[in-house]
Design a protein around this motif. Structure first.
Motif, PDB file in Angstrom:
ATOM      1  N   TYR A   1      16.709   5.239 -22.867  1.00 49.99           N
ATOM      2  CA  TYR A   1      15.676   4.552 -22.097  1.00 49.99           C
ATOM      3  C   TYR A   1      16.059   3.086 -21.924  1.00 49.99           C
ATOM      4  N   GLN A   2      15.709   2.546 -20.772  1.00 54.14           N
ATOM      5  CA  GLN A   2      15.931   1.134 -20.473  1.00 54.14           C
ATOM      6  C   GLN A   2      14.592   0.558 -20.008  1.00 54.14           C
ATOM      7  N   TYR A   3      13.970  -0.210 -20.892  1.00 51.80           N
ATOM      8  CA  TYR A   3      12.604  -0.687 -20.631  1.00 51.80           C
ATOM      9  C   TYR A   3      12.556  -2.205 -20.742  1.00 51.80           C
ATOM     10  N   GLY A   4      11.802  -2.821 -19.836  1.00 52.57           N
ATOM     11  CA  GLY A   4      11.662  -4.269 -19.912  1.00 52.57           C
ATOM     12  C   GLY A   4      10.473  -4.767 -19.127  1.00 52.57           C
ATOM     13  N   PHE A   5      10.169  -6.043 -19.333  1.00 52.34           N
ATOM     14  CA  PHE A   5       9.103  -6.690 -18.566  1.00 52.34           C
ATOM     15  C   PHE A   5       9.331  -8.193 -18.557  1.00 52.34           C
ATOM     16  N   ALA A   6       8.729  -8.846 -17.574  1.00 51.43           N
ATOM     17  CA  ALA A   6       8.725 -10.305 -17.466  1.00 51.43           C
ATOM     18  C   ALA A   6       7.274 -10.752 -17.439  1.00 51.43           C
ATOM     19  N   ALA A   7       6.966 -11.827 -18.167  1.00 55.54           N
ATOM     20  CA  ALA A   7       5.560 -12.223 -18.291  1.00 55.54           C
ATOM     21  C   ALA A   7       5.418 -13.716 -18.542  1.00 55.54           C
ATOM     22  N   THR A   8       4.334 -14.265 -18.051  1.00 57.38           N
ATOM     23  CA  THR A   8       3.853 -15.575 -18.459  1.00 57.38           C
ATOM     24  C   THR A   8       2.650 -15.355 -19.367  1.00 57.38           C
ATOM     25  N   ALA A   9       2.050 -16.444 -19.822  1.00 57.84           N
ATOM     26  CA  ALA A   9       0.867 -16.299 -20.680  1.00 57.84           C
ATOM     27  C   ALA A   9      -0.284 -15.653 -19.924  1.00 57.84           C
ATOM     28  N   GLU A  10      -0.286 -15.792 -18.586  1.00 56.52           N
ATOM     29  CA  GLU A  10      -1.429 -15.321 -17.804  1.00 56.52           C
ATOM     30  C   GLU A  10      -1.315 -13.856 -17.382  1.00 56.52           C
ATOM     31  N   ARG A  11      -0.066 -13.380 -17.133  1.00 59.36           N
ATOM     32  CA  ARG A  11       0.047 -12.040 -16.578  1.00 59.36           C
ATOM     33  C   ARG A  11       1.439 -11.464 -16.779  1.00 59.36           C
ATOM     34  N   ILE A  12       1.512 -10.137 -16.620  1.00 56.70           N
ATOM     35  CA  ILE A  12       2.793  -9.448 -16.508  1.00 56.70           C
ATOM     36  C   ILE A  12       3.270  -9.625 -15.071  1.00 56.70           C
ATOM     37  N   HIS A  13       4.474 -10.158 -14.885  1.00 56.78           N
ATOM     38  CA  HIS A  13       4.995 -10.371 -13.536  1.00 56.78           C
ATOM     39  C   HIS A  13       5.843  -9.197 -13.051  1.00 56.78           C
ATOM     40  N   GLU A  14       6.471  -8.510 -13.994  1.00 60.63           N
ATOM     41  CA  GLU A  14       7.318  -7.391 -13.618  1.00 60.63           C
ATOM     42  C   GLU A  14       7.430  -6.451 -14.814  1.00 60.63           C
ATOM     43  N   GLU A  15       7.558  -5.162 -14.547  1.00 63.08           N
ATOM     44  CA  GLU A  15       7.708  -4.178 -15.615  1.00 63.08           C
ATOM     45  C   GLU A  15       8.475  -2.984 -15.059  1.00 63.08           C
ATOM     46  N   TRP A  16       9.370  -2.427 -15.868  1.00 65.33           N
ATOM     47  CA  TRP A  16      10.193  -1.318 -15.372  1.00 65.33           C
ATOM     48  C   TRP A  16      10.615  -0.406 -16.521  1.00 65.33           C
ATOM     49  N   LEU A  17      10.850   0.852 -16.186  1.00 62.33           N
ATOM     50  CA  LEU A  17      11.372   1.830 -17.145  1.00 62.33           C
ATOM     51  C   LEU A  17      12.309   2.791 -16.430  1.00 62.33           C
ATOM     52  N   LEU A  18      13.528   2.861 -16.931  1.00 64.69           N
ATOM     53  CA  LEU A  18      14.497   3.846 -16.473  1.00 64.69           C
ATOM     54  C   LEU A  18      14.790   4.792 -17.627  1.00 64.69           C
ATOM     55  N   ALA A  19      14.921   6.069 -17.327  1.00 67.83           N
ATOM     56  CA  ALA A  19      15.262   7.072 -18.334  1.00 67.83           C
ATOM     57  C   ALA A  19      16.496   7.838 -17.868  1.00 67.83           C
ATOM     58  N   TYR A  20      17.266   8.313 -18.844  1.00 69.28           N
ATOM     59  CA  TYR A  20      18.510   9.029 -18.559  1.00 69.28           C
ATOM     60  C   TYR A  20      18.497  10.387 -19.284  1.00 69.28           C
ATOM     61  N   PRO A  21      17.529  11.260 -18.968  1.00 68.52           N
ATOM     62  CA  PRO A  21      17.426  12.531 -19.702  1.00 68.52           C
ATOM     63  C   PRO A  21      18.593  13.472 -19.441  1.00 68.52           C
ATOM     64  N   LYS A  22      19.261  13.323 -18.308  1.00 72.97           N
ATOM     65  CA  LYS A  22      20.386  14.191 -17.967  1.00 72.97           C
ATOM     66  C   LYS A  22      21.631  13.374 -17.634  1.00 72.97           C
ATOM     67  N   GLY A  23      21.688  12.173 -18.159  1.00 71.35           N
ATOM     68  CA  GLY A  23      22.848  11.317 -17.941  1.00 71.35           C
ATOM     69  C   GLY A  23      22.732  10.403 -16.747  1.00 71.35           C
ATOM     70  N   ARG A  24      21.922  10.766 -15.750  1.00 71.31           N
ATOM     71  CA  ARG A  24      21.731   9.937 -14.572  1.00 71.31           C
ATOM     72  C   ARG A  24      20.396   9.201 -14.658  1.00 71.31           C
ATOM     73  N   ALA A  25      20.369   8.007 -14.072  1.00 71.03           N
ATOM     74  CA  ALA A  25      19.171   7.175 -14.157  1.00 71.03           C
ATOM     75  C   ALA A  25      18.028   7.763 -13.349  1.00 71.03           C
ATOM     76  N   GLN A  26      16.858   7.812 -13.961  1.00 71.80           N
ATOM     77  CA  GLN A  26      15.616   8.149 -13.284  1.00 71.80           C
ATOM     78  C   GLN A  26      14.665   6.960 -13.452  1.00 71.80           C
TER      79      GLN A  26
END
Length: 423
Positions: free
Chosen positions: A115-140
């Motif tokens: 899994y490749q998970y991340g986010f970007a945030a300030t004190a006020e809000r989440i600006h970006e969030e993402w999750l990629l998974a590789y259950p079969k070797g390829r990115a989903q």
């Protein structure tokens, strides 16, 4: 299992800095210091890594970055209310950075899935969030969202491979909460392993380590012999540990303590038990002598407090981050703790240890592979740079790493100036 982490614009980290436990080149100590993380043996990881650098170089901020990421994942959908501030501290020595979000990303393995998970945030809000998974070797791409400041809304992407009540989760996600955390709170079974990795597998400890409570609790059950084995292996000359509990006694508080403070302490200790830990050593007449735990040296207290979490991590395959592992410990004990992670017999489930330290006696190629050593130092803008020893291509098995580091070859040393005379 941790593969890689990146952080940007958080505390002393300005530009993106990446730390990895992916095995690099070199065939040294493969059976002890590395392991194959997947059934296909396509990902090989390191069992440990040590991070060196001067005081105030930013070593601790790497741990704080993970602590903050874990805190937001675990608490944002539960503890925070709408409008509450997120615990973000951007790089403050640059006027542009102060206004920009902090960014975190972690790549890890759970159940053989990357899994490749991340986010970007300030004190006020989440600006970006993402999750990629590789259950079969390829990115989903399971999900992603980006704050659109012009429209004052999020642009969402909910992938076809993500199943469940996606629209409900999206509508329920507050600006200061993560979609991941919200979805898990609303019963997403598919995202539960990602959430649980942060909550349960990722373990972090500051300079003080842990208190003795967890180790003491193991001494009250069937794991006591494992604690004693740990203490005997560390050569502490402790023959037994006795643990008793008793109710908190308000009369033990000072009589002149202010009433509001007394009430707060008594209320906080309601229904809690006080631990009484005794270490036992044999006298010259063969009779056991009890010592109060508080009378033991700081190093002995710290090592006992480490015993429980160390055994727990090795047993369950946790990812353990420790700040200044060497604090109050002899160099041989530091090496002892590290080697427990390198030994497949004591680490059968591939737990990982990442620690910051100033202890250079273990900075050698008999303990670590070259790709297990990292350094922190600050640049001219006072931002932290994080880089591996492999950037310098030290000679395999031949280069004296400790001498080279202390001579300044790898950087990450304090620049000490002469003190001006008084008067």
């Amino acid at each position: 299992m941790l593969v890689e982490m990146s952080v940007a614009n958080f505390r002393s980290f300005r530009e993106v800095q990446t730390f990895t436990l992916a095995k690099g080149k070199g065939d040294e100590m493969l059976a002890t210091n590395t392991f194959d993380a997947t059934a296909a043996n396509d990902i090989s990881l390191l069992r440990s890594a040590a991070i060196y650098g001067p005081n105030a170089s930013g070593k601790s901020n790497l741990l704080l970055a993970l602590q903050t990421m874990k805190q937001v994942v675990v608490d944002s959908a539960v503890s925070l209310q709408r409008g509450d501030k997120l615990p973000m501290t951007p790089f403050r020595l640059n006027s542009q950075s102060r206004q920009q979000p902090s960014e975190f990303e972690v790549t890890f393995l759970v159940g053989g899935v990357r899994y490749q998970y991340g986010f970007a945030a300030t004190a006020e809000r989440i600006h970006e969030e993402w999750l990629l998974a590789y259950p079969k070797g390829r990115a989903q791409r399971w999900f992603g969202r980006v704050w659109n400041p012009e429209d004052q809304r999020y642009d969402w992407e909910l992938g076809n491979n993500l199943v469940g009540e996606k629209q409900l989760w999206q509508k329920s996600t507050r600006d200061n909460a993560l979609f991941l955390s919200t979805a898990v709170q609303l019963n997403s079974e598919q995202l539960q392993p990602v959430f649980d990795w942060f909550k349960n597998t990722l373990r972090l400890a500051n300079v003080g380590g842990w208190g003795p409570t967890f180790s003491a609790s193991l001494c009250e059950g069937t794991d006591k012999e494992r604690i004693m084995d740990f203490l005997r292996a560390a050569d502490l000359h402790i023959d037994d540990v006795l643990v008793e509990t008793h109710p908190f006694d308000p009369d033990a508080l000072p009589s002149d303590m202010p009433e509001p403070m007394r009430d707060a302490i008594v209320g906080g200790m309601k229904d809690k038990k006080i631990l009484d830990i005794k270490t036992i050593r044999m006298g010259d007449d063969g009779k056991p002598i009890a010592f109060d735990f508080e009378d033991e040296s700081d190093g002995t207290q710290k090592l006992f407090s480490f015993a429980g979490p160390w055994i727990d991590s090795l047993t369950n395959g946790f990812v353990l981050f420790i700040d200044e592992l060497h604090d109050n410990l002899h160099p041989r004990l530091v090496q002892f703790l590290v080697q427990l992670f390198h030994n497949p017999e004591t680490n059968p489930n591939n737990a990982q240890l990442i620690f910051t330290t100033h202890e250079t006696s273990i900075l050698n190629q008999e303990v670590f592979r070259r790709d297990q050593i990292w350094f922190c130092e600050k640049d001219k803008s006072q931002a932290t740079a994080l880089y591996p020893l492999t950037d310098f291509s030290p000679r395999k098995g031949r280069e004296n790493l400790e001498a080279a580091y202390l001579s300044g070859r790898y950087g990450a040393l304090p620049f000490v100036r002469s003190l001006k005379q008084a008067g």
